[in-house]
Design a protein around this motif. Structure first.
Motif, PDB file in Angstrom:
ATOM      1  N   PHE A 123       0.822  -1.223   0.000  1.00  0.00           N
ATOM      2  CA  PHE A 123       0.000   0.000   0.000  1.00  0.00           C
ATOM      3  C   PHE A 123       0.859   1.278   0.000  1.00  0.00           C
ATOM      4  N   ILE A 124       2.072   1.185  -0.521  1.00  0.00           N
ATOM      5  CA  ILE A 124       3.035   2.290  -0.434  1.00  0.00           C
ATOM      6  C   ILE A 124       2.628   3.463  -1.331  1.00  0.00           C
ATOM      7  N   VAL A 125       2.844   4.665  -0.826  1.00  0.00           N
ATOM      8  CA  VAL A 125       2.754   5.889  -1.622  1.00  0.00           C
ATOM      9  C   VAL A 125       4.183   6.350  -1.875  1.00  0.00           C
ATOM     10  N   GLU A 126       4.596   6.330  -3.124  1.00  0.00           N
ATOM     11  CA  GLU A 126       5.974   6.680  -3.466  1.00  0.00           C
ATOM     12  C   GLU A 126       6.199   8.189  -3.370  1.00  0.00           C
ATOM     13  N   ALA A 127       7.467   8.565  -3.258  1.00  0.00           N
ATOM     14  CA  ALA A 127       7.825   9.974  -3.186  1.00  0.00           C
ATOM     15  C   ALA A 127       7.469  10.695  -4.479  1.00  0.00           C
ATOM     16  N   ALA A 128       7.158  11.966  -4.355  1.00  0.00           N
ATOM     17  CA  ALA A 128       6.876  12.805  -5.525  1.00  0.00           C
ATOM     18  C   ALA A 128       8.181  13.165  -6.230  1.00  0.00           C
ATOM     19  N   ALA A 129       8.063  13.876  -7.304  1.00  0.00           N
ATOM     20  CA  ALA A 129       9.244  14.308  -8.053  1.00  0.00           C
ATOM     21  C   ALA A 129      10.114  15.214  -7.197  1.00  0.00           C
ATOM     22  N   PRO A 130      11.409  15.301  -7.502  1.00  0.00           N
ATOM     23  CA  PRO A 130      12.287  16.196  -6.736  1.00  0.00           C
ATOM     24  C   PRO A 130      11.742  17.613  -6.678  1.00  0.00           C
ATOM     25  N   GLN A 131      11.945  18.231  -5.509  1.00  0.00           N
ATOM     26  CA  GLN A 131      11.540  19.609  -5.218  1.00  0.00           C
ATOM     27  C   GLN A 131      10.031  19.776  -5.068  1.00  0.00           C
ATOM     28  N   ALA A 132       9.268  18.686  -5.090  1.00  0.00           N
ATOM     29  CA  ALA A 132       7.839  18.801  -4.766  1.00  0.00           C
ATOM     30  C   ALA A 132       7.708  19.180  -3.291  1.00  0.00           C
ATOM     31  N   ARG A 133       6.758  20.022  -2.989  1.00  0.00           N
ATOM     32  CA  ARG A 133       6.618  20.496  -1.618  1.00  0.00           C
ATOM     33  C   ARG A 133       5.156  20.415  -1.162  1.00  0.00           C
ATOM     34  N   PRO A 134       4.914  19.853   0.035  1.00  0.00           N
ATOM     35  CA  PRO A 134       3.561  19.845   0.594  1.00  0.00           C
ATOM     36  C   PRO A 134       3.253  21.191   1.220  1.00  0.00           C
ATOM     37  N   ASP A 135       2.004  21.409   1.544  1.00  0.00           N
ATOM     38  CA  ASP A 135       1.610  22.598   2.296  1.00  0.00           C
ATOM     39  C   ASP A 135       1.795  22.292   3.780  1.00  0.00           C
ATOM     40  N   LEU A 136       2.815  22.892   4.392  1.00  0.00           N
ATOM     41  CA  LEU A 136       3.111  22.664   5.809  1.00  0.00           C
ATOM     42  C   LEU A 136       2.811  23.908   6.648  1.00  0.00           C
ATOM     43  N   THR A 137       1.846  24.686   6.207  1.00  0.00           N
ATOM     44  CA  THR A 137       1.443  25.870   6.960  1.00  0.00           C
ATOM     45  C   THR A 137       1.084  25.481   8.392  1.00  0.00           C
ATOM     46  N   GLY A 138       1.628  26.195   9.344  1.00  0.00           N
ATOM     47  CA  GLY A 138       1.312  25.962  10.746  1.00  0.00           C
ATOM     48  C   GLY A 138       2.280  25.053  11.461  1.00  0.00           C
ATOM     49  N   LEU A 139       3.143  24.348  10.739  1.00  0.00           N
ATOM     50  CA  LEU A 139       4.101  23.447  11.378  1.00  0.00           C
ATOM     51  C   LEU A 139       5.247  24.254  11.973  1.00  0.00           C
ATOM     52  N   SER A 140       5.526  24.052  13.251  1.00  0.00           N
ATOM     53  CA  SER A 140       6.593  24.826  13.888  1.00  0.00           C
ATOM     54  C   SER A 140       7.299  24.000  14.953  1.00  0.00           C
ATOM     55  N   CYS A 141       8.504  24.466  15.304  1.00  0.00           N
ATOM     56  CA  CYS A 141       9.361  23.733  16.239  1.00  0.00           C
ATOM     57  C   CYS A 141      10.209  24.748  17.005  1.00  0.00           C
TER      58      CYS A 141
END
Length: 391
Positions: free
Chosen positions: A167-185
């Protein structure tokens, strides 16, 4: 009867507010048949932790939740943070968007955090065909947020399937970026004030998810409750703002493209300084109150959860820790549970804050020197080698 079969399944669940409710089967409802389980974890996370990359591992785990919730327009869906991974249950209407988000976050973790993230999307039909289930409950530690609790064996099976390459979801193409709005550390490790920060995982043993296991969970919760604030590792007033900007680099990598990253780091630094000043002076700025925000950090934290087993990162003294360990050893010897435990001197917080002006920001707690990943490794080390799956 409330219809629990549509996209509002989790939102419509009645929340319980006392954590002891995780052992009450009436708080749980089966996930709809057409839903899916998105699951992810870091390959060789223990090696990364041994190299001191605790923040990166936790950031990668939390990025999965951020990417999926943002892809689903920040909807109300059940999820759990596991330290070096995460799990989110999604409706079929979001499958295409979540596949794209998982593929993109996998690429982002590889390119920006130099970690290998496994991702999979497992249909409930496959889980139930194995005679397993995913039962979901809604726990509200505060009036502003809710976290999902899971039992039934289905989420553990989904994780094993992912590790086996199904059931694997493979990685997207290089430099693809998800929307990580709100993620902080942004927060520094939070030092123990009762004794030690202890990350605990306890899952059903040879005799299965029996009444004896539920009693064990209740006993561990009861011992932790004897500690101030149930062993919550974050002070009631929240962590102290700091002028040390550790974690700002990773947040900038999540929020900005390479060309704009320097400016994003400056903005993050300015925000930290502003919160520090407002907090010290007791001032408000428009609708933002730094002290309310800090207290919400503690109230909204997920320092304990249930995901086919009990997971807690708590701050306890030596006497209570000794009793917890003794109870776990006894239960393991009786076949009631398998458990892993990891001690450290501080806890780590990774956050999902869609906007600081609202009070529904969520904060994921783990031990600061490996936490759940090291507890899981300790638990696996007790199994016969042929049954132990690599982290």
């Amino acid at each position: 009867m409330v219809d629990l079969s549509n996209d509002d399944f989790f939102h419509k669940l009645t929340a319980f507010t006392r954590f002891e409710g995780v052992t009450d089967s009436t708080n749980y409802q089966p996930l709809p048949d057409d839903w899916l389980i998105a699951v992810a974890d870091i390959v060789s996370s223990t090696k990364a932790i041994a190299a001191g990359r605790y923040k990166s591992v936790n950031m990668a785990g939390a990025s999965v939740i951020s990417a999926i919730l943002n892809a689903l327009d920040k909807g109300d869906y059940p999820f759990v943070f596991g330290g070096d991974g995460a799990l989110v249950a999604i409706p079929p209407s979001g499958e295409a968007r979540v596949r794209q988000a998982l593929a993109a976050v996998r690429t982002w973790v590889i390119e920006e955090l130099q970690l290998e993230l496994r991702t999979a999307l497992v249909p409930m039909s496959a889980i139930r065909s194995e005679g397993l289930d995913v039962m979901v409950a809604r726990f509200s530690p505060s009036e502003h947020v809710s976290y999902a609790m899971f039992f039934g064996g289905g989420t553990s099976w989904a994780e094993r399937q992912m590790k086996a390459g199904h059931f694997i979801v493979e990685a997207a193409a290089p430099q693809a970026r998800p929307d990580l709005t709100g993620l902080s550390c942004r927060w520094n490790p939070i030092k123990a004030h009762n004794g030690e920060i202890v990350s605990i995982i306890a899952v059903p043993g040879d005799i299965g998810n029996s009444a004896k296991f539920q009693l064990l969970v209740a006993d561990i919760i009861a011992i932790a409750k004897e500690e101030s604030r149930d062993g919550h590792p974050v002070p009631v007033e929240g962590p102290t703002p700091s002028l040390i900007f550790e974690g700002a680099e990773m947040e900038a990598r999540a929020q900005a493209q390479t060309a704009d990253r320097w400016w994003r780091k400056l903005a993050i630094g300015a925000q930290i300084v502003l919160i520090y000043i407002l907090d010290r002076l007791g001032f408000r700025m428009a609708a933002f109150d730094a002290r309310i925000y800090r207290s919400d950090l503690a109230a909204n934290s997920d320092f304990r959860k249930f995901d086919d087993g009990l997971k807690m990162t708590i701050d306890v003294d030596a006497e209570r820790l000794s009793r917890i360990e003794a109870r776990l050893r006894q239960a393991e010897a009786e076949g009631v549970c398998r458990y892993g435990l990891h001690r450290q001197d501080s806890a780590l917080m990774t956050c999902f804050v869609p906007t600081p002006l609202m009070r529904d920001h969520m904060h994921f707690i783990d031990g600061a020197s490996g936490g759940y990943a090291m507890a899981a490794m300790a638990m696996r080390g007790k199994k016969p080698p042929e049954l132990a799956a690599g982290a």
